[in-house]
Design an enzyme around this catalytic site. Sequence first.
Site, PDB file in Angstrom:
ATOM      1  N   ASP A 422       0.871  -1.169   0.000  1.00  0.00           N
ATOM      2  CA  ASP A 422       0.000   0.000   0.000  1.00  0.00           C
ATOM      3  C   ASP A 422       0.917   1.230   0.000  1.00  0.00           C
ATOM      4  O   ASP A 422       2.097   1.125   0.349  1.00  0.00           O
ATOM      5  CB  ASP A 422      -0.877  -0.026   1.255  1.00  0.00           C
ATOM      6  CG  ASP A 422      -1.733   1.211   1.395  1.00  0.00           C
ATOM      7  OD1 ASP A 422      -2.337   1.629   0.401  1.00  0.00           O
ATOM      8  OD2 ASP A 422      -1.766   1.769   2.508  1.00  0.00           O
ATOM      9  N   ALA A 494     -19.884  18.605   1.992  1.00  0.00           N
ATOM     10  CA  ALA A 494     -20.424  19.259   3.184  1.00  0.00           C
ATOM     11  C   ALA A 494     -21.198  20.498   2.740  1.00  0.00           C
ATOM     12  O   ALA A 494     -21.096  20.946   1.591  1.00  0.00           O
ATOM     13  CB  ALA A 494     -19.303  19.641   4.142  1.00  0.00           C
ATOM     14  N   ILE A 501     -20.121  22.161  -0.610  1.00  0.00           N
ATOM     15  CA  ILE A 501     -18.683  22.067  -0.873  1.00  0.00           C
ATOM     16  C   ILE A 501     -18.362  20.627  -1.274  1.00  0.00           C
ATOM     17  O   ILE A 501     -18.776  19.667  -0.618  1.00  0.00           O
ATOM     18  CB  ILE A 501     -17.854  22.418   0.383  1.00  0.00           C
ATOM     19  CG1 ILE A 501     -18.320  23.748   0.991  1.00  0.00           C
ATOM     20  CG2 ILE A 501     -16.370  22.452   0.055  1.00  0.00           C
ATOM     21  CD1 ILE A 501     -17.748  24.001   2.383  1.00  0.00           C
TER      22      ILE A 501
END
Length: 736
Positions: A422, A494, A501
Site C-alpha cells: 500500500d 459538506a 462544498i
Amino acid sequence: MVKKTTLKIKSMHCAGCAVKIEKGLQKLKGVKSATVNYASNRATVEFDESKIGMKDFEKVIKDKGYDIDKGEEKEKKHVHMHHHDEVSELKNKLILSIIFSLPFVYFMLAHLFNLPNLESQTLSWLQLFLIIPIVYAGRSFYIIGFKTLFKRNPGMDSLVALGTAAAIIYSLLVTFFPNTFQGLYYESAAFLITFILLGRYLEAVAKGKTSSAIKKLLDLQAKTARVLRKGKEIEVPINEVKKGDIIIVRPGEKIPTDGVVIDGHSSVDESMVSGESIPVEKNKNDQVIGATINKKGMLKIKATKIGKETFLQQVIKLVEDAQTSKAPIQKLADKISYYFVPIVIILSILAFLAWYFIIGQSFVFSLTILITVLVIACPCAMGLATPTAVMVGTGIGASNGILIKNAEALQKIQDIDTIIFDKTGTLTKGQPEVTDVFAFDKRSHVEILKWAAIAEKGSEHPLGEAIVKKAEEENIKISEAKKFKAIPGKGVSAVFNKKTILLGNRKLMKDNGIDIRHVENDVRKLEHEGKTVTYVVTNKDLIGLIAVADVLKEYSKEAIDYLHKQNKKIVLLTGDNVRTADAIAAQLNIDDVIADVMPDEKAETVKLIQKTGKKVAMVGDGINDAPALAQADIGIALGSGTDVAIETGDIVLVRNDLRDVTTAIDLSKFTLRKIKQNLFWAFFYNVVSIPIALGILYPFNGFLLNPAIAGLAMSLSSVTVVGNSLLMKRFKAKIN
C-alpha cells in the site's frame, strides 16, 4: 459463539502423545480446530461454546491417559512459572536416581575388571534394595506409561515402562529363584531410568530456553503502580490497577500500564516497542505504553487499558499463540509419531521371538534385544524438531519487533515471490503536508484553504488532516459545516452558508459533472512530482486546487532494494491516481503500479495476481487494507504502539520499519533450514539406531547394544534437536 482457549496438559513425553490428544479433540462435535504442541505442553482449541465446553475436552484428554494442569488457572500463575516448577521437580528426581545408581557403576566395573565384589546372592538383594528408590524417582514412566498402554494409546513412557519393567521383573525372578534363572538386569534398569531422567531434565531446561523471549517480555512489566485513591498516592500491585485510575510516574520509573497523559511533560524510552533508542517526548493527551520507561519529568497518566488489553500482554499472547501453532512441515513427523510407538512394541516382540525361537539364542540375550529396541526408539526428537525451532524463531521475531502470529506464516513467507505495498502510511509516512494552493477567479489561497478546511474538519483522512493543519497554521478560522459526508475513495462533501462544498479527486468531479479540463495541465505537472491533487468546488464551481505530498518513510528505498536482491517482484497498490503513484514508484524502483483502486477492490486485485500462480504478500496499515491482507497468502500489517493491528494479517511489524519485511523473510528461511536439519537428525537417528538395537551387527562382529547405552542415546537425541534449535539465537538481521 466461537471461543478460543488454551489448556496446559500434564505428562506429555513424546510427539505421539500430542498427536493422539490432538486427533481426539478434533473429532469432538463443535470443535473448529485443535492443535497440541508437545514442545510447550499446551493445547489450543477453537470451539463453539454453545455445543461443547471444558468438561468435554478434559474427558477426551483423560481418556487418552493424560490430565489438564489446572494449577495455572487456580493460582493465576503464568505458564513459565509452571515450567520452572517442572524443571525443579525433574532435577530432584534426577539427583535421587543418580545417588542410588552410583553403586551400580562399581558393580559394573568390578565385573569387568575383576575388582572385589559381594557374593552373588547378597549382591542380588542389595541391587533390589537400590533399584526401589530409582523406580520411585521414575514412577511417572510407569504411571503414565501403563495408563496410556491400557487405554490403547501407548506413548514414549509406555516404551520406557515396558523395557525397564521387563528388566526388573526378570531380575526379581533371578533374586528369588537363583537356581532357576541367571543374569541380573537391575543395573540396566537403573541406568535406563537415570539416563532418561537426565535426558528429560536437559530437554526441559532447553525447552524453557526456547521460549525465553516471552520470559523477557514478562520481565519488562512493572510489578506495582502508584495510583491516586481518595486524594492520596498509594502503591498497589499491577493487577489491582483499574481502568480510569490516575497513575503517578516519577523519573526513571516504568509506566505501569497503557494510558494517556493528563498532566506533565517528559521523554519516554519506547525502545521495547519501536527499537529506537531516542526517547519520545510526551505531553498532555499523548498516549503512553505500559512497560516503557519515563526518563525525565513526572507524568500523571489515566489508565486506559489494563491486564490482557495492554500492548505488552497482546504481544505476549501473540507470541504464545504462534509458539503453540504448527507449521505445515510438521505434518509428516506427526503422522509417523502417531504410529511409531505401537510399531516399536510389535518390533521388539518379534525381535525377541526371532532371536529366541528361530535363531536359538538364550532367553537373556533375546530379552536384551527386546529391552534395547523398546528404549532406543525415539519419537520425541521428531516431535521436538519443528516446534522448538518455531518457538525460537517467533521469539527472535518478537525481540526484533516482528510479531509472527502462527507457525504457518513463519514457514510460508519464504515462498513469497510477489510483495504488494500500500502507499499511504506504508511506503510513505502517512502524514502528508500541503505543498501548493491554487486559487481561481481572483480568489485568494486563504479562501481556498478556508473552504477546504471547513469541508474536511469532520474527516479523519490523512489528506483532510493535512489541509486542516495547514489552515490552523495560517490562523484561519474553521467553521462547522453541516451534512458532512465521506465518499470512500473519492473525497468528501459538506454544506456551509447554504453552499455545497465538494472536495476530492477526479472521480468525484466526474460523478458530479464538474468540468476540470482547463486545469488538467497544472494537475498533471503536480502529479508527476508525486503530489496528490484535491479539487475544491463550491456550488458546482471549481474554485481552486490543493496539492498535498506525502514523504517517503526513512527506510522504504533500502527495504525495496533488498527485496529486489532477493528476487521479489514489488507491486504498488493504491487508491491514489496513476501519476502520483508512478512518481512514488519511480523513486523506489517499484516494478508494477496499480492505481485508482477503491478500498473494496484491493482484495480482488490481490486475488487476480494470485490467479497467475504468484505467491503474494500484502503489506498495509492493517485497518483500511484488511480485506487485501486477509486475501493475500501472507498479510503483513504495519502497527505502532497501542495501535497494533492484532486481528489483521499474519505478521505485525510493530516498529513500522519496512526493513522488517526483509528480516521476516530471512528469519523464515533460517527457521525452515533449522527445522529440516532437526528432522534429518531425528529420522537419521531412528533409521540407524533401531536396526542396531535389533541386533543387525551381531552376526558380523558380535556387537550387541547395551540397553543402558540405548537409553542414553535416546535421551541425547532429543537434547541434540533442542540444542540445534537454540543455536538459532545467533540469528542477525542482514539489513538493519
